[in-house]
Scaffold this active site. Structure first.
Site, PDB file in Angstrom:
ATOM      1  N   ASN A  99     -10.159  -0.938   0.279  1.00  0.00           N
ATOM      2  CA  ASN A  99      -8.701  -0.797   0.296  1.00  0.00           C
ATOM      3  C   ASN A  99      -8.160  -1.287  -1.046  1.00  0.00           C
ATOM      4  OD1 ASN A  99      -5.954  -1.014   0.701  1.00  0.00           O
ATOM      5  ND2 ASN A  99      -6.119  -2.043   2.689  1.00  0.00           N
ATOM      6  N   CYS A 150       0.820  -1.223   0.000  1.00  0.00           N
ATOM      7  CA  CYS A 150       0.000   0.000   0.000  1.00  0.00           C
ATOM      8  C   CYS A 150       0.849   1.267   0.000  1.00  0.00           C
ATOM      9  CB  CYS A 150      -0.918   0.016   1.214  1.00  0.00           C
ATOM     10  SG  CYS A 150      -1.851  -1.493   1.387  1.00  0.00           S
ATOM     11  N   HIS A 154      -3.751   6.731   3.332  1.00  0.00           N
ATOM     12  CA  HIS A 154      -4.096   5.419   2.783  1.00  0.00           C
ATOM     13  C   HIS A 154      -5.522   5.065   3.207  1.00  0.00           C
ATOM     14  CE1 HIS A 154      -4.039   1.402   1.474  1.00  0.00           C
ATOM     15  NE2 HIS A 154      -3.913   0.857   2.662  1.00  0.00           N
TER      16      HIS A 154
HETATM   17  O1  UT7 Z   1      -3.692  -1.855   3.687  1.00  0.00           O
HETATM   18  C1  UT7 Z   1      -2.725  -2.310   4.572  1.00  0.00           C
HETATM   19  C2  UT7 Z   1      -3.044  -1.936   5.914  1.00  0.00           C
HETATM   20  N1  UT7 Z   1      -4.209  -2.653   6.392  1.00  0.00           N
HETATM   21  C3  UT7 Z   1      -4.834  -2.174   7.419  1.00  0.00           C
HETATM   22  O2  UT7 Z   1      -4.490  -1.127   7.872  1.00  0.00           O
HETATM   23  C4  UT7 Z   1      -5.938  -2.996   8.042  1.00  0.00           C
HETATM   24  C5  UT7 Z   1      -5.833  -2.878   9.544  1.00  0.00           C
HETATM   25  N2  UT7 Z   1      -6.817  -3.641  10.292  1.00  0.00           N
HETATM   26  C6  UT7 Z   1      -8.137  -3.368  10.267  1.00  0.00           C
HETATM   27  O3  UT7 Z   1      -8.577  -2.506   9.556  1.00  0.00           O
HETATM   28  C7  UT7 Z   1      -9.033  -4.136  11.225  1.00  0.00           C
HETATM   29  O4  UT7 Z   1      -8.245  -4.896  12.125  1.00  0.00           O
HETATM   30  C8  UT7 Z   1     -10.032  -5.079  10.503  1.00  0.00           C
HETATM   31  C9  UT7 Z   1     -11.097  -4.257   9.813  1.00  0.00           C
HETATM   32  C10 UT7 Z   1      -9.295  -5.947   9.502  1.00  0.00           C
HETATM   33  C11 UT7 Z   1     -10.739  -5.972  11.525  1.00  0.00           C
HETATM   34  O5  UT7 Z   1     -11.366  -5.187  12.524  1.00  0.00           O
HETATM   35  P1  UT7 Z   1     -11.199  -5.563  14.075  1.00  0.00           P
HETATM   36  O6  UT7 Z   1     -11.998  -4.593  14.838  1.00  0.00           O
HETATM   37  O7  UT7 Z   1      -9.711  -5.607  14.360  1.00  0.00           O
HETATM   38  O8  UT7 Z   1     -11.883  -6.982  14.153  1.00  0.00           O
HETATM   39  P2  UT7 Z   1     -11.251  -8.398  14.533  1.00  0.00           P
HETATM   40  O9  UT7 Z   1     -10.370  -8.891  13.445  1.00  0.00           O
HETATM   41  O10 UT7 Z   1     -10.679  -8.344  15.912  1.00  0.00           O
HETATM   42  O11 UT7 Z   1     -12.570  -9.275  14.587  1.00  0.00           O
HETATM   43  C12 UT7 Z   1     -13.579  -9.037  15.570  1.00  0.00           C
HETATM   44  C13 UT7 Z   1     -14.669 -10.066  15.387  1.00  0.00           C
HETATM   45  C14 UT7 Z   1     -14.140 -11.507  15.364  1.00  0.00           C
HETATM   46  O12 UT7 Z   1     -15.086 -12.304  16.009  1.00  0.00           O
HETATM   47  P3  UT7 Z   1     -14.844 -12.764  17.537  1.00  0.00           P
HETATM   48  O13 UT7 Z   1     -13.550 -13.526  17.521  1.00  0.00           O
HETATM   49  O14 UT7 Z   1     -14.763 -11.510  18.331  1.00  0.00           O
HETATM   50  O15 UT7 Z   1     -16.049 -13.598  17.818  1.00  0.00           O
HETATM   51  C15 UT7 Z   1     -14.139 -11.866  13.894  1.00  0.00           C
HETATM   52  O16 UT7 Z   1     -14.302 -13.239  13.680  1.00  0.00           O
HETATM   53  O17 UT7 Z   1     -15.323  -9.877  14.125  1.00  0.00           O
HETATM   54  C16 UT7 Z   1     -15.340 -11.094  13.384  1.00  0.00           C
HETATM   55  N3  UT7 Z   1     -15.261 -10.779  11.970  1.00  0.00           N
HETATM   56  C17 UT7 Z   1     -16.353 -10.516  11.223  1.00  0.00           C
HETATM   57  N4  UT7 Z   1     -17.662 -10.506  11.520  1.00  0.00           N
HETATM   58  C18 UT7 Z   1     -18.513 -10.185  10.535  1.00  0.00           C
HETATM   59  C19 UT7 Z   1     -14.148 -10.641  11.197  1.00  0.00           C
HETATM   60  N5  UT7 Z   1     -14.507 -10.314   9.945  1.00  0.00           N
HETATM   61  C20 UT7 Z   1     -15.872 -10.220   9.941  1.00  0.00           C
HETATM   62  C21 UT7 Z   1     -16.808  -9.891   8.950  1.00  0.00           C
HETATM   63  N6  UT7 Z   1     -18.114  -9.897   9.293  1.00  0.00           N
HETATM   64  N7  UT7 Z   1     -16.456  -9.584   7.687  1.00  0.00           N
END
Ligand code: UT7
Length: 329
Positions: A286, A115, A256
């Site tokens: 993204n 990115c 970004h």
């Molecule tokens: O471009 C390069 C740079 N990339 C970035 O900067 C991305 C950085 N990271 C992020 O933007 C965030 O970490 C994400 C958007 C990828 C994820 O958000 P989060 O708040 O960190 O969520 P998480 O991964 O901790 O997931 C929370 C919950 C999990 O369930 P449990 O374990 O709490 O029961 C996941 O399984 O959300 C669940 N989950 C979803 N639920 C519904 C993960 N993806 C989804 C989804 N729909 N698509």
């Protein structure tokens, strides 16, 4: 001899026609519009057509940048494409773009900085022009991420989209804008946080592992999030300081486009009001190297800043990599 200053003479962008909404994704995997929008700020993304490759997206964006710069393709001397989704591992996607544009005089190569690639390309091009090696350069961030996404993994497939953005850089004439300061950084100890593990020499795709989704994006999102906020803030602060600017001097920050929560955290830490931060990830998700380039073009064409204004671009991605640029438009 006085220093050669480098200006941005034109920008362009292109996104594929097909829109994939959060509602459509919620039929494909176990997710909801509410989850995607509240966690990321994304509403929809674009998906390239079959037969539409990264080089096609890049070429379309480049044509618009050349048009705005009032520059003919045959006058371009250098083409750098930043991408992690090249048409082929070799030759470089930039070579296809050179051919498509008829930019036969241009030296063309790709860079791989995820990115952060568009701003890495900007720094390389700026230096090569200010050193006198080239008079101008076409830099492009272009991605067909839809070809490298595991469409069964809800934690990643909702995040990414396809598109391309481009800019023409050339020697500045008196009174024109200037790329004032640039910053780049890398932390190779964090390669495991965001990668495409297969398809390279470390892990070729074979008939045995073909079903294991090794050639698709894998990410430890929470970890990446924390690094993104810290590194982008630091990089932006460095170019702001080197350009002798204060937060109130900045007309527009173009970050970004990965997650609205990351963007808000950075705006807060930089003390730049949200209405001076350009956001379009609701429409495109993204798009990796393309994201900041598309955002720059949309901000430019919609009047988010005007001639003489100071803007700051800041990016973060796999590697880990990060970069920033302070520009007087
Ligand atoms: O471009 C390069 C740079 N990339 C970035 O900067 C991305 C950085 N990271 C992020 O933007 C965030 O970490 C994400 C958007 C990828 C994820 O958000 P989060 O708040 O960190 O969520 P998480 O991964 O901790 O997931 C929370 C919950 C999990 O369930 P449990 O374990 O709490 O029961 C996941 O399984 O959300 C669940 N989950 C979803 N639920 C519904 C993960 N993806 C989804 C989804 N729909 N698509």
């Amino acid at each position: 001899m006085s220093e050669i200053l480098v200006t941005i003479a034109g920008t362009g962008s292109y996104v594929p026609e097909r829109i994939l909404t959060n509602a459509q994704l919620s039929v494909m995997v176990d997710t909801t519009d509410e989850w995607i929008f509240s966690r990321t700020g994304i509403r929809e993304r674009r998906i390239a057509a079959e037969g539409e490759f990264t080089s096609h997206l890049a070429t379309n964006a480049a044509r618009k940048a050349l048009e705005q710069a009032e520059m003919a393709a045959e006058d371009i001397e250098l083409i750098i494409v930043a991408t992690i989704t090249p048409d082929t591992l070799t030759p470089a996607t930039a070579c296809y773009v050179q051919r498509n544009l008829g930019a036969h005089r241009a030296v063309a190569f790709d860079i791989s900085a995820a990115c952060s690639g568009f701003l890495y390309a900007m720094k390389i091009a700026k230096r090569l022009i200010s050193d006198g090696a080239f008079n101008n350069a076409l830099i492009i961030g272009a991605e067909k991420l839809s070809a490298f996404v595991n469409w069964e993994d809800r934690s990643t497939c909702v995040l990414f989209g396809d598109g391309a953005g481009a800019a023409v850089l050339r020697q500045a004439k008196p009174g024109e804008g200037e790329v004032i300061a640039t910053e780049m950084g890398t932390d190779g100890n964090q390669t495991h946080l965001l990668n495409i593990p297969g398809g390279g020499s470390a892990c070729p795709i074979t008939t045995d592992n073909a079903g294991d989704h090794l050639s698709t994006l894998a990410m430890l999102g929470k970890e990446v999030f924390k690094h993104a906020v810290t590194r982008m803030k630091e990089a932006a602060e460095k170019v702001i300081e080197r350009a002798n600017l204060k937060p109130e001097d900045i007309a527009c920050v173009i970050p970004h486009q990965a997650n609205l929560r990351i963007i808000d955290a950075i705006a807060d830490r930089l003390a730049v009001p949200n209405d001076r931060v350009f956001v379009n990830l609701d429409k495109y998700g993204n798009t990796s190297a393309a994201a900041v380039a598309i955002a720059l073009d949309e901000a430019n064409r919609t009047g988010a800043f005007k001639r003489g204004d100071h803007i700051v671009l800041v990016v973060f991605g796999a590697g880990l990599t990060w970069a920033a640029a302070a520009i007087r438009w």
